[in-house]
Write an enzyme that holds these catalytic residues in place. Sequence first.
Site: not given
Length: 511
Positions: A193, A147, A335, A333
């Site tokens: 990501e 990460h 958003y 992910n």
Amino acid sequence: MWKKGFVGVELLLMLVGSSVLLVVDGLRRDEYPPHFVFGASTSAYQVEGAANEDGRKPSIWDTFAHAGNANMYKGDGDIACDQYHKYKEDVQLMKKMGLDAYRFSISWSRLIPDGRGPINQKGLQYYNNLINELISQGIQAHVTLYHWDLPQALEDEYGGWVNKKIVRDFTTYADACFREFGDRVKHWTTVNEGNAFVKGGYDLGYLPPQHCSPPSIYNCSKGDSSNEPYLATHNMLLAHASVARLYRNKYQDKQHGLIGFNLLTFGFVPLTNTSEDIIATQRAQDFYHGFLNPFIFGDYPETMKKMVGSRLPVFSKSESNLVKGSIDFLGINFYVSFYVKGNPKSLCIKDRDYVTDMAVELTAYTTNETLSDEIPIIPWTLQGLLDSLKSVYGKFPIYIQENGQQTHRSSSLEDWPRIKYLQEYIGSILHMQRNGHDIRGYFVWSFMDVFELLSGYEFTYGLYYIDLKDPTLRRQPKLSSVWYSNFLNNRTMDPMVAMQIEKNSSLHDAI
């Protein structure tokens, strides 16, 4: 100062009878498939703290934060939420909330401080303790191996992800994790990501390791925005594929786990119905979500190959075969969404980079209801994204590993915008599943207020508030944590009522 948001008895009674309450009625946990997983997410650097304890050494994120976070905000993860010392307390909160799973990452530089070499026994003990605590409480451990916190030693030695040596070292690190934790961990995500990391870290320079070509507002000290994003992408794909092969050949038959990769995804909507903007929208999809192409077809999207040309690395036949089919699931992910407009003028720029190669202009998608600090609630764009991916790449298992609403740190504990956001997106999953999408889990970002990569401690996503002025870093429940717990436990009690109960007793009694 926190706004107390006190609700008088008369107002509370009025709200209880009101149809505008955001209750859990109409949205129940038992409507979802029995094996569907609901959880929450964090990452090592953002929650652990103990940055200089028990043998841990710096990562590129430590270096980035201590250098000023690209002049965007102040703060670092030296202490963060101190989960390194408070993990038992946090797991108890997860248990009481009713989480099925907790997604967290392992700090490579805590487990193997120099990136390669012997395992740090204190780091090993910490992750064993955390995983054992989760399992003992019936909570699945979903682990991310990387990460964005590469050991600084590897960055210094050979440049990290832009050097093919990273494939060997990442595979060795993953081998240690599988060997030590794989008997209890069944869901492994190699990289978080990956697409955002290479764009922000090696093109624009607003993420670690802060590489970019001058001139840049982020004051990068080194980098090559024309080439490094693609080198890092290529090596990341090869590293993932190498790890997947290792796991399948050596561990999967005994441990019965799954290997996935995570992308930051967006909803892309053409600004107009012109062919130029429609084609530009597909280009944006190919560049931002094109990591999937090698996983499914063994090569980059034709759009990328055409736009990038000789700067895009080429897979050998053996590499293509290695990468193709190397994911058991895709972690996404999600958003925000963007309007897309074609921008052919960017192709005239002499020294093109990852952003200008796309030849698009992106404008944030907003709604009339969106406040300046809030993320628009538009789950139909997530549906559109999944429909698009399915039409191009076919049906495959998906875990929504991050999704959530930001609020300012100084806002109220009664975080209604977050409740509304979660309710809308969680509710939309049922519709998406009924439309043929193999969505297997949903994780709220984030379990508690963490050190955010793009805003430090100024904006928060947590279900729990962390009082940074309290030496004990006291965890305080937000209204969203009560709502989520009610949903997970098939309760229909309104969260405002629960909050009133909590004021007179404790959240633990209320949930």
